[in-house]
Design a protein around this motif. Structure first.
Motif, PDB file in Angstrom:
ATOM      1  N   ALA A   1       0.812  -1.216   0.000  1.00  0.00           N
ATOM      2  CA  ALA A   1       0.000   0.000   0.000  1.00  0.00           C
ATOM      3  C   ALA A   1       0.848   1.271   0.000  1.00  0.00           C
ATOM      4  O   ALA A   1       0.293   2.368  -0.014  1.00  0.00           O
ATOM      5  CB  ALA A   1      -0.949   0.009   1.193  1.00  0.00           C
TER       6      ALA A   1
ATOM      7  N   ASN B   1       2.427   3.394  -2.174  1.00  0.00           N
ATOM      8  CA  ASN B   1       2.315   3.498  -3.625  1.00  0.00           C
ATOM      9  C   ASN B   1       3.676   3.731  -4.270  1.00  0.00           C
ATOM     10  O   ASN B   1       4.408   4.636  -3.869  1.00  0.00           O
ATOM     11  CB  ASN B   1       1.373   4.646  -3.990  1.00  0.00           C
ATOM     12  CG  ASN B   1       0.895   4.564  -5.416  1.00  0.00           C
ATOM     13  OD1 ASN B   1       1.031   3.527  -6.073  1.00  0.00           O
ATOM     14  ND2 ASN B   1       0.325   5.643  -5.915  1.00  0.00           N
TER      15      ASN B   1
ATOM     16  N   HIS C   1      -7.608  -9.543  -1.902  1.00  0.00           N
ATOM     17  CA  HIS C   1      -7.851  -8.790  -3.135  1.00  0.00           C
ATOM     18  C   HIS C   1      -7.278  -7.376  -3.073  1.00  0.00           C
ATOM     19  O   HIS C   1      -6.870  -6.826  -4.108  1.00  0.00           O
ATOM     20  CB  HIS C   1      -9.362  -8.722  -3.431  1.00  0.00           C
ATOM     21  CG  HIS C   1      -9.867  -9.939  -4.125  1.00  0.00           C
ATOM     22  ND1 HIS C   1     -11.150 -10.396  -4.002  1.00  0.00           N
ATOM     23  CD2 HIS C   1      -9.251 -10.800  -4.981  1.00  0.00           C
ATOM     24  CE1 HIS C   1     -11.305 -11.478  -4.737  1.00  0.00           C
ATOM     25  NE2 HIS C   1     -10.167 -11.751  -5.333  1.00  0.00           N
ATOM     26  N   TYR C   2      -7.262  -6.780  -1.895  1.00  0.00           N
ATOM     27  CA  TYR C   2      -6.647  -5.448  -1.798  1.00  0.00           C
ATOM     28  C   TYR C   2      -5.160  -5.555  -2.155  1.00  0.00           C
ATOM     29  O   TYR C   2      -4.644  -4.807  -2.986  1.00  0.00           O
ATOM     30  CB  TYR C   2      -6.821  -4.863  -0.393  1.00  0.00           C
ATOM     31  CG  TYR C   2      -6.332  -3.428  -0.288  1.00  0.00           C
ATOM     32  CD1 TYR C   2      -7.219  -2.362  -0.347  1.00  0.00           C
ATOM     33  CD2 TYR C   2      -4.974  -3.150  -0.165  1.00  0.00           C
ATOM     34  CE1 TYR C   2      -6.771  -1.050  -0.281  1.00  0.00           C
ATOM     35  CE2 TYR C   2      -4.510  -1.840  -0.104  1.00  0.00           C
ATOM     36  CZ  TYR C   2      -5.415  -0.795  -0.153  1.00  0.00           C
ATOM     37  OH  TYR C   2      -4.961   0.502  -0.100  1.00  0.00           O
TER      38      TYR C   2
ATOM     39  N   GLY D   1      -4.610  -6.480  -5.801  1.00  0.00           N
ATOM     40  CA  GLY D   1      -4.893  -5.328  -6.664  1.00  0.00           C
ATOM     41  C   GLY D   1      -3.728  -4.352  -6.712  1.00  0.00           C
ATOM     42  O   GLY D   1      -3.397  -3.805  -7.772  1.00  0.00           O
ATOM     43  N   CYS D   2      -3.112  -4.112  -5.564  1.00  0.00           N
ATOM     44  CA  CYS D   2      -1.960  -3.204  -5.546  1.00  0.00           C
ATOM     45  C   CYS D   2      -0.837  -3.746  -6.435  1.00  0.00           C
ATOM     46  O   CYS D   2      -0.123  -2.981  -7.092  1.00  0.00           O
ATOM     47  CB  CYS D   2      -1.433  -3.044  -4.121  1.00  0.00           C
ATOM     48  SG  CYS D   2      -2.548  -2.166  -3.012  1.00  0.00           S
TER      49      CYS D   2
ATOM     50  N   PHE E   1      -1.946  -4.110 -10.576  1.00  0.00           N
ATOM     51  CA  PHE E   1      -2.104  -2.842 -11.288  1.00  0.00           C
ATOM     52  C   PHE E   1      -0.800  -2.048 -11.352  1.00  0.00           C
ATOM     53  O   PHE E   1      -0.751  -0.997 -11.998  1.00  0.00           O
ATOM     54  CB  PHE E   1      -3.188  -1.982 -10.641  1.00  0.00           C
ATOM     55  CG  PHE E   1      -4.591  -2.317 -11.088  1.00  0.00           C
ATOM     56  CD1 PHE E   1      -5.109  -1.765 -12.247  1.00  0.00           C
ATOM     57  CD2 PHE E   1      -5.380  -3.184 -10.356  1.00  0.00           C
ATOM     58  CE1 PHE E   1      -6.404  -2.066 -12.664  1.00  0.00           C
ATOM     59  CE2 PHE E   1      -6.675  -3.489 -10.757  1.00  0.00           C
ATOM     60  CZ  PHE E   1      -7.189  -2.935 -11.917  1.00  0.00           C
TER      61      PHE E   1
ATOM     62  N   LYS F   1       5.835   8.063  -4.348  1.00  0.00           N
ATOM     63  CA  LYS F   1       5.148   8.242  -5.619  1.00  0.00           C
ATOM     64  C   LYS F   1       4.442   9.597  -5.566  1.00  0.00           C
ATOM     65  O   LYS F   1       3.706   9.862  -4.622  1.00  0.00           O
ATOM     66  CB  LYS F   1       4.122   7.113  -5.800  1.00  0.00           C
ATOM     67  CG  LYS F   1       3.113   7.324  -6.897  1.00  0.00           C
ATOM     68  CD  LYS F   1       3.600   6.811  -8.216  1.00  0.00           C
ATOM     69  CE  LYS F   1       2.520   6.873  -9.268  1.00  0.00           C
ATOM     70  NZ  LYS F   1       2.994   6.408 -10.569  1.00  0.00           N
TER      71      LYS F   1
ATOM     72  N   ARG G   1      -7.848   1.946   2.343  1.00  0.00           N
ATOM     73  CA  ARG G   1      -7.192   1.083   3.328  1.00  0.00           C
ATOM     74  C   ARG G   1      -8.148   0.547   4.398  1.00  0.00           C
ATOM     75  O   ARG G   1      -7.699   0.110   5.454  1.00  0.00           O
ATOM     76  CB  ARG G   1      -5.968   1.755   3.936  1.00  0.00           C
ATOM     77  CG  ARG G   1      -4.926   2.094   2.862  1.00  0.00           C
ATOM     78  CD  ARG G   1      -3.526   1.951   3.353  1.00  0.00           C
ATOM     79  NE  ARG G   1      -3.160   0.571   3.652  1.00  0.00           N
ATOM     80  CZ  ARG G   1      -2.069   0.231   4.318  1.00  0.00           C
ATOM     81  NH1 ARG G   1      -1.258   1.145   4.770  1.00  0.00           N
ATOM     82  NH2 ARG G   1      -1.784  -1.039   4.544  1.00  0.00           N
TER      83      ARG G   1
ATOM     84  N   TYR H   1      -5.022   8.149  -3.143  1.00  0.00           N
ATOM     85  CA  TYR H   1      -3.962   8.280  -4.140  1.00  0.00           C
ATOM     86  C   TYR H   1      -3.420   9.711  -4.119  1.00  0.00           C
ATOM     87  O   TYR H   1      -4.207  10.643  -3.948  1.00  0.00           O
ATOM     88  CB  TYR H   1      -4.541   7.973  -5.538  1.00  0.00           C
ATOM     89  CG  TYR H   1      -3.529   8.093  -6.634  1.00  0.00           C
ATOM     90  CD1 TYR H   1      -2.729   7.013  -6.967  1.00  0.00           C
ATOM     91  CD2 TYR H   1      -3.331   9.297  -7.299  1.00  0.00           C
ATOM     92  CE1 TYR H   1      -1.767   7.125  -7.946  1.00  0.00           C
ATOM     93  CE2 TYR H   1      -2.360   9.418  -8.281  1.00  0.00           C
ATOM     94  CZ  TYR H   1      -1.598   8.332  -8.594  1.00  0.00           C
ATOM     95  OH  TYR H   1      -0.633   8.443  -9.560  1.00  0.00           O
ATOM     96  N   PRO H   2      -2.121   9.940  -4.264  1.00  0.00           N
ATOM     97  CA  PRO H   2      -1.072   8.989  -4.630  1.00  0.00           C
ATOM     98  C   PRO H   2      -0.338   8.350  -3.458  1.00  0.00           C
ATOM     99  O   PRO H   2       0.591   7.586  -3.685  1.00  0.00           O
ATOM    100  CB  PRO H   2      -0.109   9.845  -5.442  1.00  0.00           C
ATOM    101  CG  PRO H   2      -0.205  11.193  -4.808  1.00  0.00           C
ATOM    102  CD  PRO H   2      -1.639  11.338  -4.375  1.00  0.00           C
ATOM    103  N   ALA H   3      -0.723   8.647  -2.211  1.00  0.00           N
ATOM    104  CA  ALA H   3      -0.044   7.990  -1.096  1.00  0.00           C
ATOM    105  C   ALA H   3      -0.249   6.481  -1.168  1.00  0.00           C
ATOM    106  O   ALA H   3       0.667   5.695  -0.896  1.00  0.00           O
ATOM    107  CB  ALA H   3      -0.563   8.535   0.225  1.00  0.00           C
ATOM    108  N   ALA H   4      -1.441   6.062  -1.532  1.00  0.00           N
ATOM    109  CA  ALA H   4      -1.746   4.628  -1.652  1.00  0.00           C
ATOM    110  C   ALA H   4      -2.217   4.360  -3.086  1.00  0.00           C
ATOM    111  O   ALA H   4      -2.704   5.268  -3.760  1.00  0.00           O
ATOM    112  CB  ALA H   4      -2.823   4.244  -0.643  1.00  0.00           C
ATOM    113  N   PRO H   5      -2.081   3.125  -3.534  1.00  0.00           N
ATOM    114  CA  PRO H   5      -2.454   2.819  -4.921  1.00  0.00           C
ATOM    115  C   PRO H   5      -3.970   2.748  -5.111  1.00  0.00           C
ATOM    116  O   PRO H   5      -4.718   2.494  -4.179  1.00  0.00           O
ATOM    117  CB  PRO H   5      -1.846   1.426  -5.151  1.00  0.00           C
ATOM    118  CG  PRO H   5      -1.047   1.094  -3.953  1.00  0.00           C
ATOM    119  CD  PRO H   5      -1.504   1.976  -2.839  1.00  0.00           C
TER     120      PRO H   5
ATOM    121  N   GLY I   1      -5.174   0.516  -7.285  1.00  0.00           N
ATOM    122  CA  GLY I   1      -5.462  -0.862  -7.703  1.00  0.00           C
ATOM    123  C   GLY I   1      -6.021  -1.740  -6.593  1.00  0.00           C
ATOM    124  O   GLY I   1      -6.860  -2.603  -6.847  1.00  0.00           O
ATOM    125  N   GLY I   2      -5.549  -1.518  -5.358  1.00  0.00           N
ATOM    126  CA  GLY I   2      -6.017  -2.350  -4.252  1.00  0.00           C
ATOM    127  C   GLY I   2      -7.506  -2.191  -3.996  1.00  0.00           C
ATOM    128  O   GLY I   2      -8.272  -3.160  -4.068  1.00  0.00           O
TER     129      GLY I   2
END
Lengths: 267, 251
Positions: A204, A206, A233-234, A237-238, A241, B22, B186, B211-215, B217-218
């Protein structure tokens, strides 16, 4: 949108038939400070099914608090689910005599594939003398050792480096990839063949997946998500992607962990 | 696969003063990220709104998102006593003109207390106009509890909460205040979203990534595949946010 067969399959079905996930950092049972709605064995197995996770390796929350009943509890679960559930024997260095007893039981506990340390949780440094008997035991048997690692005292780059260099025959899996000391963790995984980076929580942050890729250590990175804490899944997903190649996605989700765990399976 | 329209309620751009693993420098970069992750759009703020000043940052944000229908803006608030920002109807009209439909409060960065003594009738008006106010849960649950007690009709979104499953802290608020919401960033407890929806309904959850601290996609995959009806997934993914923004009365 991202072009990836793995992403498409996960979005469509929740899993990937050609890339079954191996989770090297899981737990079991309730724990202090957090409400976990899904922590019974049956619920956890259902989560593995839902998310396409082939096998998980767990250390019990009970074992982190009290090794003796906790390691036995995990042993019984590995016997109940031998194809899905493997275990780490937790070693608490604050109780050396009990730790020695747990090590003595290791060979009989066929579902165990390695040892688990939590230096900051146990407030004892990874390179402290009370860990030495367990590290020697693991080195002799070429076990995996999953250690909680994070910036700060007890389990940072400094402590990890000493242990990884001193015991080259064990595979040291850095839980959370020394969270916050990213450059040091990547450099260590690049330099030492027995050091692996595990992604629980780190996924998490990023950009970390791409940073590991740019550092040339994707083949040393393994999946974990602290189940039953976090939804796989979290975490998946990270990873899927992230701007990495399809082959790197396979390495992280499955291939490297499979290479690590297969020779250690004893069931 | 059901096509779900994803809208991120908690995304930002602009260079952070302290750097980051990021960064997302511009609105264009953010749109590229939305495309990569299959998001339709986002409710956004600019780092200048907390790293510098809302006086500058609100304007910078408005200029950056102008003409881009996929980016809806949020402005940061300041206490009315110092008159740095308007606190009358002109503020809300300016929001509408700039395609800004929500507010953020950054009390730690700008050194104020987020409570009635400071904000008085201004937050009453925000509540009456049903304008969502976002706060990071890091400001502290006691602050959020007090704010909800003082403004029980406020549409408040506690965002960017950590992974430690703070259900014991936020569920009392969900029980008491129907306009209290959470973003999903989160909130990654295994089966946490589906259980929360079972007890409190899907209306309390907004898709957010931090975002952008965390993605992105999750939360994208987690919400896409969570154990809920398609209607509930669509609502959390985007409809709940869009409904809130639609209800905001700015003119």
């Amino acid at each position: 949108m991202i072009q990836s067969a793995i992403v498409d399959e996960f979005l469509t079905t929740g899993q990937c038939a050609s890339c079954r996930v191996i989770d090297l950092h899981a737990h079991y049972g309730p724990y202090q400070g957090i409400y976990m709605p899904n922590h019974t064995p049956e619920q956890m197995i259902a989560t593995l099914d839902r998310c396409g996770v082939e096998r998980m390796v767990t250390s019990g929350h009970m074992a982190l608090a009290d090794m003796v009943p906790g390691n036995q509890e995990i042993t019984e679960l590995t016997e109940r689910y031998p194809t899905r559930w493997s275990g780490y024997t937790v070693i608490n260095p604050n109780y050396p005599e009990l730790a020695a007893r747990e090590l003595a039981l290791y060979d009989k506990r066929k579902g165990m594939v390695g040892l688990k340390f939590h230096p900051s949780g146990h407030r004892y440094p990874l390179d402290g003398p009370n860990y030495a008997p367990a590290l020697e035991f693991a080195a002799e048997r070429r076990l995996m050792v999953l250690s909680h690692t994070w910036e700060g005292p007890f389990n940072s780059v400094a402590e990890v480096t000493k242990v990884a260099e001193a015991y080259p025959t064990l595979d040291l899996i850095l839980g959370h990839s020394i969270y916050g000391e990213w450059d040091g963790a990547i450099a260590l995984a690049k330099r030492l063949p027995n050091v692996y980076l595990e992604l629980t929580a780190a996924y998490a942050a990023n950009g970390i997946i791409e940073k590991m890729s740019a550092g040339g250590v994707t083949d040393k990175v393994v999946f974990g998500c602290d189940l039953p804490w976090f939804d796989p899944h979290y975490a998946i997903g990270c990873i899927i992607f992230a701007r990495i190649s399809e082959s790197e996605r396979r390495m992280i989700l499955r291939e490297t962990a499979l290479r690590l765990i297969t020779p250690r399976l004893r069931h | 696969m059901d096509k779900i329209a994803f809208w991120d309620c908690n995304a930002s751009f602009g260079l952070p003063t302290r750097g980051a693993l990021k960064v997302c420098a511009s609105a264009d970069e953010l749109v590229q990220e939305l495309d990569w992750h299959g998001f339709s759009g986002a409710l956004v703020y600019h780092t200048a709104q907390h790293d510098q000043s809302p006086v500058v940052g609100n304007r910078v944000l408005a200029e950056a998102i102008a003409g881009n229908p996929r980016l809806i803006g949020s402005w940061a608030i300041l206490p009315p006593q110092t008159s740095e920002l308007p606190s009358d109807a002109s503020f809300f009209r300016a929001m509408e003109a700039a395609n800004v439909r929500a507010l953020w409060a950054f009390p730690e960065e700008h050194r104020f207390l987020l409570e009635r003594l400071t904000f008085g009738s201004f937050l009453d008006e925000v509540a009456e106009r049903r304008i969502p106010l976002f706060v990071r849960r890091a400001i502290g649950w006691p602050v959020i509890y007090r704010l909800m007690e003082q403004y029980p009709n406020l549409t408040l979104v506690a965002a960017a909460h950590g992974p430690w499953g703070e259900d014991r802290l936020f569920r009392p608020l969900l029980e008491r205040y129907p306009n209290f919401k959470l973003d999903t960033s989160r909130y990654e407890q295994d089966m946490g979203v589906s259980e929360l929806v079972r007890y409190y309904g899907h209306e309390c959850l907004l898709m957010g990534s931090n975002y952008p601290a965390a993605p992105m996609g999750g939360p994208r995959l987690m919400i896409e595949r969570c154990d809920l009806t398609p209607e509930a997934r669509r609502a959390i993914a985007g409809e709940n946010l869009l409904n809130l923004l639609r209800k905001a009365e700015l003119s």
